[in-house]
Structure formats: C-alpha cells, structure tokens
Write a protein that holds these residues in place. Structure first.
Motif, PDB file in Angstrom:
ATOM      1  N   ARG A 210     -11.107   6.152  -4.033  1.00  0.00           N
ATOM      2  CA  ARG A 210     -10.881   5.093  -3.334  1.00  0.00           C
ATOM      3  C   ARG A 210      -9.442   4.310  -3.930  1.00  0.00           C
TER       4      ARG A 210
ATOM      5  N   GLY B 174      -5.126  10.413   3.971  1.00  0.00           N
ATOM      6  CA  GLY B 174      -5.013   9.979   5.283  1.00  0.00           C
ATOM      7  C   GLY B 174      -3.938  10.793   6.148  1.00  0.00           C
TER       8      GLY B 174
ATOM      9  N   HIS C  15     -12.478  11.694  -1.240  1.00  0.00           N
ATOM     10  CA  HIS C  15     -13.462  10.498  -1.423  1.00  0.00           C
ATOM     11  C   HIS C  15     -13.215   9.671  -2.535  1.00  0.00           C
TER      12      HIS C  15
ATOM     13  N   GLN D 281      -5.899   7.446  -1.070  1.00  0.00           N
ATOM     14  CA  GLN D 281      -5.918   7.269   0.230  1.00  0.00           C
ATOM     15  C   GLN D 281      -4.926   7.529   1.162  1.00  0.00           C
TER      16      GLN D 281
ATOM     17  N   GLU E  84      -8.709  14.477  -2.895  1.00  0.00           N
ATOM     18  CA  GLU E  84      -8.575  12.781  -2.822  1.00  0.00           C
ATOM     19  C   GLU E  84      -9.564  12.318  -1.820  1.00  0.00           C
TER      20      GLU E  84
ATOM     21  N   ARG F 129       0.862  -1.154  -0.064  1.00  0.00           N
ATOM     22  CA  ARG F 129       0.030   0.106  -0.043  1.00  0.00           C
ATOM     23  C   ARG F 129       0.841   1.279  -0.039  1.00  0.00           C
TER      24      ARG F 129
END
Length: 70
Positions: A56, A65, A54, A61, A52, A26
């Motif tokens: 996926r 984050g 919303h 992310q 960013e 990731r």
C-alpha cells in the motif's frame, strides 16, 4: 506565460522533499533501466512490480502500476 504568472500568484506553499526536489504528491516512475545484459527493462519492471502488487506504500504502487501486461 501570463496564465502561469496568474496561477503562481495563488500559490500559498511550495513543498520540497529531502533531496530538495519538487514532487507531485505521489511518486511517479519516469523510466526503468536494466543494468544487466540478462534482463530487459520490462523484465526488471515485472520482477519489481510482482513484489509490490499488494503493498500500500505510494512507492510500491507507482512501481506496481507500471507492470507490463502478461
């Protein structure tokens, strides 16, 4: 060192991405740098993350984050 060698013995596959770098599976944002004197790194990150929030996609992310509070 011994534990590292024992752990590596159980590895069955090593995956490199197209740039021949190892990945964690990731994406991870390691640092944010502003190339403009008009914006701080936190402001750059906040602007990028707002676009960013919303999404996926794993890259989106990783960016969202790290969005600074506020």
């Amino acid at each position: 060192m011994t534990m590292l060698l024992i752990t590596c013995r159980r590895v069955t596959a090593v995956v490199f991405d197209k740039t021949v770098t190892l990945t964690f599976g990731r994406p991870l944002v390691a640092s944010v740098v502003s190339l403009s004197a008009g914006y701080t790194a936190d402001e750059v990150l906040s602007l990028a993350a707002s676009g960013e929030l919303h999404a996926r996609h794993p890259l989106a992310q990783a960016i969202a984050g790290l969005r600074p509070a506020g």
